[in-house]
Design a protein around this motif. Sequence first.
Motif, PDB file in Angstrom:
ATOM      1  N   PHE A   1      -2.435  -1.056   7.876  1.00 54.69           N
ATOM      2  CA  PHE A   1      -2.837   0.351   7.937  1.00 54.69           C
ATOM      3  C   PHE A   1      -1.737   1.218   8.535  1.00 54.69           C
ATOM      4  N   VAL A   2      -1.117   0.730   9.603  1.00 53.01           N
ATOM      5  CA  VAL A   2      -0.054   1.496  10.258  1.00 53.01           C
ATOM      6  C   VAL A   2       1.119   1.711   9.311  1.00 53.01           C
ATOM      7  N   ILE A   3       1.418   0.699   8.487  1.00 58.81           N
ATOM      8  CA  ILE A   3       2.575   0.792   7.593  1.00 58.81           C
ATOM      9  C   ILE A   3       2.274   1.657   6.363  1.00 58.81           C
ATOM     10  N   GLY A   4       1.163   1.388   5.685  1.00 61.37           N
ATOM     11  CA  GLY A   4       0.916   2.104   4.435  1.00 61.37           C
ATOM     12  C   GLY A   4      -0.523   2.482   4.148  1.00 61.37           C
ATOM     13  N   GLY A   5      -1.461   1.924   4.899  1.00 62.39           N
ATOM     14  CA  GLY A   5      -2.863   2.202   4.615  1.00 62.39           C
ATOM     15  C   GLY A   5      -3.291   3.619   4.917  1.00 62.39           C
ATOM     16  N   TRP A   6      -2.605   4.245   5.852  1.00 66.40           N
ATOM     17  CA  TRP A   6      -2.963   5.614   6.248  1.00 66.40           C
ATOM     18  C   TRP A   6      -2.897   6.588   5.082  1.00 66.40           C
ATOM     19  N   TRP A   7      -2.018   6.328   4.101  1.00 62.57           N
ATOM     20  CA  TRP A   7      -1.847   7.254   2.970  1.00 62.57           C
ATOM     21  C   TRP A   7      -3.146   7.417   2.190  1.00 62.57           C
ATOM     22  N   TRP A   8      -3.892   6.319   2.054  1.00 58.21           N
ATOM     23  CA  TRP A   8      -5.100   6.341   1.233  1.00 58.21           C
ATOM     24  C   TRP A   8      -6.246   7.023   1.968  1.00 58.21           C
ATOM     25  N   ILE A   9      -6.256   6.923   3.284  1.00 55.61           N
ATOM     26  CA  ILE A   9      -7.220   7.686   4.059  1.00 55.61           C
ATOM     27  C   ILE A   9      -6.927   9.176   3.915  1.00 55.61           C
ATOM     28  N   ARG A  10      -5.648   9.523   3.895  1.00 54.11           N
ATOM     29  CA  ARG A  10      -5.242  10.918   3.687  1.00 54.11           C
ATOM     30  C   ARG A  10      -5.758  11.429   2.344  1.00 54.11           C
ATOM     31  N   ASN A  11      -5.645  10.614   1.289  1.00 51.20           N
ATOM     32  CA  ASN A  11      -6.131  11.031  -0.024  1.00 51.20           C
ATOM     33  C   ASN A  11      -7.624  11.350   0.007  1.00 51.20           C
ATOM     34  N   VAL A  12      -8.375  10.506   0.722  1.00 53.01           N
ATOM     35  CA  VAL A  12      -9.821  10.732   0.813  1.00 53.01           C
ATOM     36  C   VAL A  12     -10.096  12.045   1.529  1.00 53.01           C
ATOM     37  N   LEU A  13      -9.349  12.316   2.589  1.00 53.86           N
ATOM     38  CA  LEU A  13      -9.565  13.532   3.363  1.00 53.86           C
ATOM     39  C   LEU A  13      -9.143  14.783   2.606  1.00 53.86           C
ATOM     40  N   VAL A  14      -8.037  14.682   1.841  1.00 55.10           N
ATOM     41  CA  VAL A  14      -7.490  15.852   1.146  1.00 55.10           C
ATOM     42  C   VAL A  14      -8.133  16.058  -0.221  1.00 55.10           C
TER      43      VAL A  14
ATOM     44  N   LEU B   1       0.823  -1.213   0.000  1.00 53.23           N
ATOM     45  CA  LEU B   1       0.000   0.000   0.000  1.00 53.23           C
ATOM     46  C   LEU B   1       0.853   1.257   0.000  1.00 53.23           C
ATOM     47  N   LEU B   2       2.028   1.165   0.569  1.00 51.30           N
ATOM     48  CA  LEU B   2       2.945   2.294   0.578  1.00 51.30           C
ATOM     49  C   LEU B   2       3.632   2.457  -0.777  1.00 51.30           C
ATOM     50  N   THR B   3       3.508   1.408  -1.614  1.00 46.44           N
ATOM     51  CA  THR B   3       4.192   1.388  -2.908  1.00 46.44           C
ATOM     52  C   THR B   3       3.296   1.848  -4.049  1.00 46.44           C
ATOM     53  N   LYS B   4       2.072   1.296  -4.114  1.00 48.84           N
ATOM     54  CA  LYS B   4       1.193   1.613  -5.248  1.00 48.84           C
ATOM     55  C   LYS B   4      -0.255   1.330  -4.896  1.00 48.84           C
ATOM     56  N   GLY B   5      -1.153   2.132  -5.483  1.00 47.02           N
ATOM     57  CA  GLY B   5      -2.569   2.030  -5.172  1.00 47.02           C
ATOM     58  C   GLY B   5      -3.225   0.737  -5.589  1.00 47.02           C
ATOM     59  N   LEU B   6      -2.660   0.037  -6.589  1.00 45.89           N
ATOM     60  CA  LEU B   6      -3.256  -1.219  -7.030  1.00 45.89           C
ATOM     61  C   LEU B   6      -3.290  -2.255  -5.910  1.00 45.89           C
ATOM     62  N   MET B   7      -2.449  -2.072  -4.902  1.00 50.54           N
ATOM     63  CA  MET B   7      -2.424  -3.025  -3.787  1.00 50.54           C
ATOM     64  C   MET B   7      -3.703  -2.955  -2.966  1.00 50.54           C
ATOM     65  N   LEU B   8      -4.495  -1.912  -3.153  1.00 43.82           N
ATOM     66  CA  LEU B   8      -5.782  -1.835  -2.453  1.00 43.82           C
ATOM     67  C   LEU B   8      -6.678  -3.019  -2.814  1.00 43.82           C
ATOM     68  N   THR B   9      -6.520  -3.536  -4.027  1.00 46.80           N
ATOM     69  CA  THR B   9      -7.339  -4.679  -4.440  1.00 46.80           C
ATOM     70  C   THR B   9      -6.967  -5.956  -3.698  1.00 46.80           C
ATOM     71  N   ALA B  10      -5.804  -5.961  -3.026  1.00 46.76           N
ATOM     72  CA  ALA B  10      -5.374  -7.147  -2.283  1.00 46.76           C
ATOM     73  C   ALA B  10      -5.978  -7.208  -0.886  1.00 46.76           C
ATOM     74  N   VAL B  11      -6.590  -6.120  -0.425  1.00 57.17           N
ATOM     75  CA  VAL B  11      -7.166  -6.095   0.928  1.00 57.17           C
ATOM     76  C   VAL B  11      -8.228  -7.181   1.097  1.00 57.17           C
ATOM     77  N   PRO B  12      -9.247  -7.257   0.225  1.00 58.80           N
ATOM     78  CA  PRO B  12     -10.240  -8.323   0.404  1.00 58.80           C
ATOM     79  C   PRO B  12      -9.667  -9.716   0.161  1.00 58.80           C
ATOM     80  N   VAL B  13      -8.625  -9.812  -0.671  1.00 53.36           N
ATOM     81  CA  VAL B  13      -8.016 -11.119  -0.954  1.00 53.36           C
ATOM     82  C   VAL B  13      -7.370 -11.683   0.309  1.00 53.36           C
ATOM     83  N   LEU B  14      -6.562 -10.872   0.990  1.00 47.58           N
ATOM     84  CA  LEU B  14      -5.923 -11.332   2.226  1.00 47.58           C
ATOM     85  C   LEU B  14      -6.972 -11.637   3.295  1.00 47.58           C
TER      86      LEU B  14
END
Length: 293
Positions: free
Chosen positions: A116-129, A73-86
């Motif tokens: 989330f602690v490692i890289g998920g927070w970035w995407w929440i920031r995008n939603v807020l900003v 998640l800290l690397t690229k947004g496509l990793m968001l699709t792996a959340v439901p997979v894991l």
Amino acid sequence: TRLLSGSRVAGLVGAGVILLVPQWFNTSSLVTNDTLLTLFASVLLFAGVRALVRPETLVSSSLLGGLALGLGLLTKGLMLTAVPVLALFLLLAGWRAGRTWRQRFWIPLSAGALAFVIGGWWWIRNVLVFGVLQPSNFGSGRNPEPSPAYSLGGYATKALHRLLETFWGSVRTTLSFPTWLLWTASIIAVVSVLVALVTSRHRLALALTFLYPAFVLALTLQHSWEIFWNHGRIQGIQGRYLFGGITALAGSVATTWLLVLRRRATARAGAVVAATLFVVVPVAAYTYSARRL
């Protein structure tokens, strides 16, 4: 591959199968986030398969999966699709391991919290900003009316060719592979996947590994279709986006190979096949490239 098949031979062959995708060489030789994404997605899929096939490793596998997801998640947004997979991997693994209902949900949530602690927070920031998970240079959504150049058939034809071309090998125009070779490789790959899904001893785990590239493909096509609707040109389709799931393809081809050879698939035979792929494929790719330059 070895976890899915229970065979060291399949593991050797699976390692060699990756070399049948020349574009993987090109992507891996570049400094790009796609290379890191491939690594982290592969580790995540390994962790998921390990948890499902070996339920006694559920806790350690969930931590490994959460770590890989967070770094991805800290690397690229496509990793968001792996959340439901894991999450699905860990939920099913918890059920197989006979965990309590609380544990079945607590373990995936713990892995998600680590991610989330490692890289998920970035995407929440995008939603807020920005109000969206990932802003696009082409914008999001589609115009009320399509571009004059739009047609669904035209999009399907161009998108499919672009996907196959950039998955198997397209460094630049002079080094693109012929269409017949793209289709031959694709048909062999699809048949191998179908055979493996039917015959694998761990077909559920194998099927789940394909969810990640399937989700990535769906997201990519949806966004590129919007661009084609609005502007009438193909953008945003790259076969390398699917390389995070290349381990699923390798496992499928190796499993099918074992089925064909059956008991004759000795460790020596597997080593020979893997070594041959390691030598023949790079030589053939470089020879082809040299002739086209």
